[in-house]
Design a protein around this motif. Structure first.
Motif, PDB file in Angstrom:
ATOM      1  N   LYS A  75     -62.220  47.517 -38.090  1.00 36.56           N
ATOM      2  CA  LYS A  75     -61.656  46.169 -38.028  1.00 36.56           C
ATOM      3  C   LYS A  75     -62.703  45.182 -37.546  1.00 36.56           C
ATOM      4  CE  LYS A  75     -57.900  44.912 -38.236  1.00 36.56           C
ATOM      5  NZ  LYS A  75     -57.162  44.233 -39.318  1.00 36.56           N
ATOM      6  N   GLY A  76     -62.583  43.921 -37.975  1.00 36.06           N
ATOM      7  CA  GLY A  76     -63.505  42.880 -37.558  1.00 36.06           C
ATOM      8  C   GLY A  76     -63.338  42.539 -36.095  1.00 36.06           C
ATOM      9  N   GLN A  77     -64.291  41.822 -35.537  1.00 29.56           N
ATOM     10  CA  GLN A  77     -64.258  41.457 -34.139  1.00 29.56           C
ATOM     11  C   GLN A  77     -63.213  40.385 -33.853  1.00 29.56           C
ATOM     12  OE1 GLN A  77     -68.372  40.362 -33.373  1.00 29.56           O
ATOM     13  NE2 GLN A  77     -68.796  42.373 -32.493  1.00 29.56           N
ATOM     14  N   TYR A 115     -60.363  40.497 -41.000  1.00 28.29           N
ATOM     15  CA  TYR A 115     -61.179  41.231 -41.944  1.00 28.29           C
ATOM     16  C   TYR A 115     -61.335  42.685 -41.497  1.00 28.29           C
ATOM     17  CZ  TYR A 115     -62.621  36.560 -43.535  1.00 28.29           C
ATOM     18  OH  TYR A 115     -62.637  35.264 -44.003  1.00 28.29           O
ATOM     19  N   SER A 116     -61.579  43.536 -42.474  1.00 24.98           N
ATOM     20  CA  SER A 116     -61.990  44.915 -42.238  1.00 24.98           C
ATOM     21  C   SER A 116     -63.293  45.144 -43.004  1.00 24.98           C
ATOM     22  CB  SER A 116     -60.925  45.916 -42.708  1.00 24.98           C
ATOM     23  OG  SER A 116     -59.724  45.744 -41.988  1.00 24.98           O
ATOM     24  N   TYR A 117     -64.071  46.090 -42.537  1.00 27.23           N
ATOM     25  CA  TYR A 117     -65.336  46.402 -43.184  1.00 27.23           C
ATOM     26  C   TYR A 117     -65.323  47.869 -43.624  1.00 27.23           C
ATOM     27  CZ  TYR A 117     -66.894  41.992 -41.160  1.00 27.23           C
ATOM     28  OH  TYR A 117     -67.016  40.660 -40.814  1.00 27.23           O
ATOM     29  N   ILE A 118     -65.757  48.093 -44.836  1.00 23.93           N
ATOM     30  CA  ILE A 118     -65.780  49.435 -45.414  1.00 23.93           C
ATOM     31  C   ILE A 118     -67.223  49.764 -45.785  1.00 23.93           C
ATOM     32  CG2 ILE A 118     -64.832  50.961 -47.191  1.00 23.93           C
ATOM     33  CD1 ILE A 118     -62.541  48.956 -47.548  1.00 23.93           C
ATOM     34  N   PHE A 119     -67.661  50.952 -45.372  1.00 22.45           N
ATOM     35  CA  PHE A 119     -69.059  51.353 -45.560  1.00 22.45           C
ATOM     36  C   PHE A 119     -69.134  52.739 -46.183  1.00 22.45           C
ATOM     37  CE2 PHE A 119     -72.479  53.826 -43.305  1.00 22.45           C
ATOM     38  CZ  PHE A 119     -73.524  53.425 -44.139  1.00 22.45           C
ATOM     39  N   GLN A 120     -70.063  52.887 -47.117  1.00 27.31           N
ATOM     40  CA  GLN A 120     -70.385  54.193 -47.675  1.00 27.31           C
ATOM     41  C   GLN A 120     -71.897  54.335 -47.776  1.00 27.31           C
ATOM     42  OE1 GLN A 120     -68.642  55.843 -51.167  1.00 27.31           O
ATOM     43  NE2 GLN A 120     -66.525  55.436 -50.547  1.00 27.31           N
ATOM     44  N   VAL A 121     -72.376  55.568 -47.643  1.00 28.16           N
ATOM     45  CA  VAL A 121     -73.794  55.862 -47.807  1.00 28.16           C
ATOM     46  C   VAL A 121     -74.068  56.134 -49.276  1.00 28.16           C
ATOM     47  CG1 VAL A 121     -75.693  57.409 -47.189  1.00 28.16           C
ATOM     48  CG2 VAL A 121     -73.994  56.774 -45.461  1.00 28.16           C
ATOM     49  N   CYS A 122     -74.728  55.193 -49.923  1.00 24.78           N
ATOM     50  CA  CYS A 122     -75.117  55.324 -51.341  1.00 24.78           C
ATOM     51  C   CYS A 122     -73.903  55.579 -52.232  1.00 24.78           C
ATOM     52  CB  CYS A 122     -76.149  56.435 -51.524  1.00 24.78           C
ATOM     53  SG  CYS A 122     -77.658  56.192 -50.558  1.00 24.78           S
ATOM     54  N   GLY A 123     -72.805  54.915 -51.913  1.00 25.11           N
ATOM     55  CA  GLY A 123     -71.589  55.047 -52.704  1.00 25.11           C
ATOM     56  C   GLY A 123     -70.848  53.730 -52.790  1.00 25.11           C
ATOM     57  N   ASP A 162     -60.561  41.292 -46.961  1.00 23.63           N
ATOM     58  CA  ASP A 162     -59.615  40.339 -46.377  1.00 23.63           C
ATOM     59  C   ASP A 162     -58.276  41.052 -46.214  1.00 23.63           C
ATOM     60  OD1 ASP A 162     -57.859  38.241 -45.758  1.00 23.63           O
ATOM     61  OD2 ASP A 162     -59.089  36.806 -46.873  1.00 23.63           O
ATOM     62  N   ASP A 163     -57.815  41.173 -44.966  1.00 22.74           N
ATOM     63  CA  ASP A 163     -56.568  41.896 -44.703  1.00 22.74           C
ATOM     64  C   ASP A 163     -55.347  41.183 -45.265  1.00 22.74           C
ATOM     65  OD1 ASP A 163     -58.022  43.835 -43.399  1.00 22.74           O
ATOM     66  OD2 ASP A 163     -57.727  42.960 -41.394  1.00 22.74           O
ATOM     67  N   LYS A 164     -55.474  39.899 -45.632  1.00 19.35           N
ATOM     68  CA  LYS A 164     -54.320  39.154 -46.148  1.00 19.35           C
ATOM     69  C   LYS A 164     -54.102  39.403 -47.642  1.00 19.35           C
ATOM     70  CE  LYS A 164     -54.931  35.444 -42.745  1.00 19.35           C
ATOM     71  NZ  LYS A 164     -55.210  33.992 -42.533  1.00 19.35           N
ATOM     72  N   PRO A 200     -68.748  41.793 -51.279  1.00 16.66           N
ATOM     73  CA  PRO A 200     -69.871  42.708 -51.013  1.00 16.66           C
ATOM     74  C   PRO A 200     -70.856  42.110 -50.011  1.00 16.66           C
ATOM     75  CG  PRO A 200     -70.110  41.650 -53.163  1.00 16.66           C
ATOM     76  CD  PRO A 200     -68.768  41.254 -52.652  1.00 16.66           C
ATOM     77  N   ILE A 201     -71.060  42.807 -48.915  1.00 14.36           N
ATOM     78  CA  ILE A 201     -72.018  42.376 -47.898  1.00 14.36           C
ATOM     79  C   ILE A 201     -73.429  42.847 -48.270  1.00 14.36           C
ATOM     80  CG2 ILE A 201     -72.583  42.444 -45.440  1.00 14.36           C
ATOM     81  CD1 ILE A 201     -69.999  40.999 -46.110  1.00 14.36           C
TER      82      ILE A 201
END
Length: 266
Positions: free
Chosen positions: A54-56, A61-69, A83-85, A91-92
């Motif tokens: 979850k964002g600060q 917002y939520s952040y989703i991360f994958q390694v090379c995916g 965006d949780d709404k 894409p960051i």
């Protein structure tokens, strides 16, 4: 037959190459140095996993991360902002523009080429920096640190991922003989310490008698000598035989005195 062999052999080579392909090969390094390639290989166990945080503060917002995916299922996106709404994905950073910096027990993974900022940071592309660190007790703990966007350029999002994947397993350098000696000396130390305390506190011994089994150890030299004498020396009659046969070994008795008075002239 020869034609079929020529066709099948390249197929086996191709299949072997496909099986050897790693998931981290999906990441395209901006500067393809060997050190960065080796850093990516170390992250292979983290591939095919999705990390969400979850964002600060009050961020929706939520952040989703994958390694090379594909994070969040978004093509080429290594890290996305959700965006949780309305579930909109931004894409960051994308894994086709990757950098990897390796330290002793950490790797800084950088995804560049994200969606451009709307108004600030000179509308440059977003960038995600993920500090992946060794932590023996962590189970892939993913967290957001900050978004540094209060400057004209070079803005970035910073995240942390604590994992035990990067913790090097140091193999034991002790041989079997070393372990045996350690056990022997440990047992000897326990024997001496425990025996000393027992002799002093329970028996009330003083001086060298405090040494455990002192009577036995004080005789160990004599016992060893007796054992060596019994095993190594002959146990037969050790008396020296006489030099000449027929000569009695007993001392000769006193001979009777011969008288020759009868030989004198009368």
């Amino acid at each position: 037959m020869l034609l079929s062999v020529r066709i099948i052999t390249p197929l086996f080579v191709l299949l072997a190459g496909v099986q050897a392909k790693r998931n981290t090969d999906n990441c395209k390094l901006i500067s393809s140095s060997e050190s960065e390639k080796n850093a990516l290989v170390l992250l292979e166990p983290l591939t095919n996993q999705s990390f969400t945080v979850k964002g600060q503060q009050q961020e929706a917002y939520s952040y989703i991360f994958q390694v090379c995916g594909d994070a969040g299922g978004l093509k080429n996106a290594g890290l996305v902002q959700k965006d949780d709404k309305d579930d909109k994905l931004v894409p960051i950073g994308i894994y086709t523009k990757t950098r990897a910096i390796k330290g002793s027990d950490w790797i800084l993974l950088i995804y560049e080429g994200g969606e451009n900022y709307d108004t600030h940071c000179s509308k440059e592309p977003r960038k995600a920096m993920i500090m992946i660190s060794c932590n023996e007790n962590a189970k892939n703990d993913f967290s957001v640190v900050l978004e540094d966007n209060q400057k004209p350029d070079d803005c970035y999002y910073l995240f942390e991922l604590d994992t035990n994947v990067l913790c090097q397993k140091i193999p034991s350098k002790l041989s079997g003989g070393s372990i045996f000696l350690i056990v022997v000396f440990s047992c000897l130390a326990v024997y001496l310490t425990g025996g000393f305390l027992y002799q002093r506190l329970v028996v009330g011994a003083k001086g060298v008698e405090q040494f455990p089994n002192y009577a036995f150890w004080s005789q160990i030299g004599n016992l060893s000598a007796d054992g060596c004498d019994f095993v190594c020396r002959s146990r037969g009659n050790r008396e020296e035989p006489p030099t000449y046969r027929g000569v009695a070994t007993e001392p000769l008795g006193e001979e009777p005195e011969e008288r020759d008075d009868h030989l004198l002239p009368m």
